[in-house]
Design a protein around this motif. Structure first.
Motif, PDB file in Angstrom:
ATOM      1  N   UNK A  82       6.629 -15.278  21.243  1.00  0.00           N
ATOM      2  CA  UNK A  82       5.621 -16.100  20.427  1.00  0.00           C
ATOM      3  C   UNK A  82       3.995 -15.783  20.936  1.00  0.00           C
ATOM      4  N   UNK A  83       4.184 -14.903  21.637  1.00  0.00           N
ATOM      5  CA  UNK A  83       2.668 -15.421  22.626  1.00  0.00           C
ATOM      6  C   UNK A  83       2.348 -13.292  21.936  1.00  0.00           C
ATOM      7  N   UNK A  92       1.328 -17.246  14.042  1.00  0.00           N
ATOM      8  CA  UNK A  92       1.721 -16.058  12.737  1.00  0.00           C
ATOM      9  C   UNK A  92       3.838 -16.886  13.281  1.00  0.00           C
ATOM     10  N   UNK A  93       3.890 -17.016  14.604  1.00  0.00           N
ATOM     11  CA  UNK A  93       5.257 -17.498  14.540  1.00  0.00           C
ATOM     12  C   UNK A  93       5.066 -18.894  14.081  1.00  0.00           C
ATOM     13  N   UNK A  94       4.167 -19.477  14.409  1.00  0.00           N
ATOM     14  CA  UNK A  94       4.085 -21.595  13.967  1.00  0.00           C
ATOM     15  C   UNK A  94       3.928 -21.474  12.423  1.00  0.00           C
ATOM     16  N   UNK A  95       3.428 -20.456  11.608  1.00  0.00           N
ATOM     17  CA  UNK A  95       3.333 -20.246   9.786  1.00  0.00           C
ATOM     18  C   UNK A  95       4.734 -19.724   9.366  1.00  0.00           C
ATOM     19  N   UNK A  96       5.409 -18.824  10.424  1.00  0.00           N
ATOM     20  CA  UNK A  96       6.564 -18.402   9.964  1.00  0.00           C
ATOM     21  C   UNK A  96       7.495 -19.374   9.826  1.00  0.00           C
ATOM     22  N   UNK A  97       7.734 -20.431  11.000  1.00  0.00           N
ATOM     23  CA  UNK A  97       8.616 -21.157  11.306  1.00  0.00           C
ATOM     24  C   UNK A  97       8.254 -22.435  10.274  1.00  0.00           C
TER      25      UNK A  97
END
Length: 530
Positions: A356-357, A441-446
């Motif tokens: 995620x980084x 991006x990961x936070x938004x997608x999840x």
């Protein structure tokens, strides 16, 4: 519907996640301190790699006591507190169980080396071939390279089997005491409150009768693609059925996840039949190249095979045994795009810490800091399996949490493997709040994955798309992947929700395109509200 059918599960490699006591090695108190980060990221469960008592010949996958926490990682009370705190944050906890082999320091094997006949029956001891038994009993090779047999010290002509390192002797699962012991171990941790187990080498516990020769070269290259007498034998399924019944006795929400290398998606599906494991890792997807034909074929075959047994498909791009997908796919742009594609597919998803980084593989570690046993075996002329060619340390470098400090927030002191220069810029601290970062991006997608009712375990349909583009429809969502090196013009699928390219917006996609059409950026994945 079972929670695991559309869960996002985050793999914590305990040694490298967070160091709570300052000795340079990650531990359970460190993981516990970082649980709020995982809850905020938006995952549903945490998978912890082995923290049991171990000499650490293979990063804890050589267990000497399955009911004890290794002092490097804490104490049993730390495990109990971690599980309780995770549950309080809405996170489930999955433990790694290692049933194919023990450590050579396990009491059973130590008794076996001392000549205890009953203990020897729980492993694979065999007389060697050739004059005086000086040759191994058969031609099997270790996954880590070199022979899969080692001579028994002090007993010329006698050998023991280890499909991995010599310090990891294989158990003989035809012996009832082995079954009894692992039933007891599983119950011990289930009683402590864990939510399930990831079964290491779930395909390897049963060997073909008579341990026959293979008679082919480069066996390591055959793993997961051809039949082998030490992997994917039909007998393993009896073990998984028994474990499914044991888990069910604790309620409907305790799960088993098979790490299984099978030659075909159809063979892999056997591990997730209704009376066996709940999930199995989809290594066929992980192995797919950056090519729409390969990706579509793997996705279709994986879903079709899982559907025949009523199981969810499980997707993964990186883990602790393979090169990180940013490096494997060739760029951060491709890694971000592949992640959005994966998160849009039906079923469950596994994330590996640090992906995620946008962390790359660390490819320039000095030889004197490496600890992967495959590195030392291959350095001696052995041939290791794909993903285990002495490079696994490169995906296990400690997590960067802060922009500076002796270990970038991993702990009070330098970590057990050195972090590369520039990793502070990739840290959680540096990326948090930056809308262009991979972490956000990961936070938004999840978050979208939870909010959109059609994602997870539901139907999928392919859409017509230009060459080099994959387009799929889910209830309420259209996902479009452009694998090409140039923008592609196509009809607008709907309202833009998310793009893997941080600088892109719908306005920029419409610029220069014909009315009602878009220019999708190269090497990107986009999500659209349908």
């Amino acid at each position: 519907m079972g929670w695991w059918r559309d869960a996002v599960i985050y793999q914590v490699y305990v040694r490298s996640f967070a160091d709570g006591d300052g000795d340079g090695v990650g531990d359970l108190p460190g993981v516990r301190q970082r649980l709020p980060y995982l809850a905020d990221l938006g995952v549903d469960a945490v998978w912890l790699t082995p923290f049991y008592a171990s000499p650490q010949a293979d990063g804890g996958y050589d267990v000497s006591d399955y009911r004890a926490v290794d002092p490097r990682f804490g104490h049993l009370d730390d495990a109990r507190a971690l599980v309780a705190e995770a549950h309080g944050l809405g996170l489930r906890v999955i433990l790694d169980i290692v049933p194919n082999h023990t450590s050579d320091q396990h009491p059973w094997f130590r008794r076996a080396l001392a000549g205890d006949a009953a203990a020897r029956e729980r492993y694979h001891f065999r007389p060697g071939r050739g004059e005086g038994g000086t040759l191994p009993p058969n031609d099997w090779e270790s996954v880590f390279g070199g022979p899969a047999w080692s001579p028994v010290p002090g007993e010329p002509g006698l050998w023991y089997l280890h499909l991995f390192a010599p310090e990891q002797p294989d158990l003989d699962w035809r012996h009832p005491k082995v079954h009894e012991e692992f039933d007891s171990v599983l119950r011990f941790w289930l009683d402590l409150g864990v939510d399930g187990f990831r079964i290491d080498v779930a395909h390897g516990m049963v060997k073909a009768e008579g341990l026959p020769d293979i008679g082919a070269g480069e066996q390591a290259r055959m793993i997961g693609s051809q039949e082998l007498p030490f992997f994917d034998q039909d007998g393993v399924h009896d073990i998984h059925r028994a474990w499914r019944r044991l888990l069910a006795s604790y309620g409907p929400d305790r799960i088993a996840v098979a790490e299984a290398w099978a030659p075909t998606p159809e063979r892999l599906a056997l591990y997730v039949r209704p009376d066996e494991c709940h999930q199995a890792f989809n290594f066929h997807f992980l192995r797919a190249g950056w090519d729409t034909g390969q990706l579509r074929t793997v996705i279709e075959e994986s879903m079709a095979a899982a559907t025949t047994v009523g199981a969810p498909t499980t997707w993964v791009l990186s883990n602790h045994d393979v090169v990180r997908h940013r490096t494997r796919l060739g760029s951060l742009a491709r890694a971000r795009a592949a992640t959005l594609l994966m998160l849009a597919l039906p079923g469950s998803v596994y994330l590996y810490q640090g992906e995620e980084l946008g962390l790359p593989e660390v490819t320039e570690l000095p030889d004197d800091v490496r600890q992967d046993p495959a590195f030392f075996r291959t350095a001696q002329g052995g041939r290791a399996a794909e993903g285990q060619q002495g490079l696994r340390d490169g995906c296990r470098v400690p997590m960067p949490w802060t922009s500076d400090g002796p270990s970038l927030g991993f702990g009070p002191a330098a970590g057990w493997l050195p972090q590369p220069a520039g990793w502070g810029e990739l840290s959680v601290q540096a990326q948090t709040g930056d809308p262009l970062s991979t972490l956000e991006l990961y936070r938004t997608a999840l978050r979208l994955r939870r909010l959109l009712p059609g994602l997870g375990d539901s139907a999928m349909e392919w859409l017509t798309a230009p060459e080099g583009v994959l387009a799929l429809s889910r209830p309420g969502l259209v996902c479009v992947l452009n694998t090409g090196r140039a923008p592609v013009e196509m009809a607008a699928p709907g309202e833009l929700l998310l793009c893997s390219a941080p600088e892109e917006s719908r306005d920029s996609m419409e610029a220069g395109a014909a009315p009602g059409r878009l220019r999708l950026p190269a090497q990107t994945c986009t999500w659209w509200a349908a």
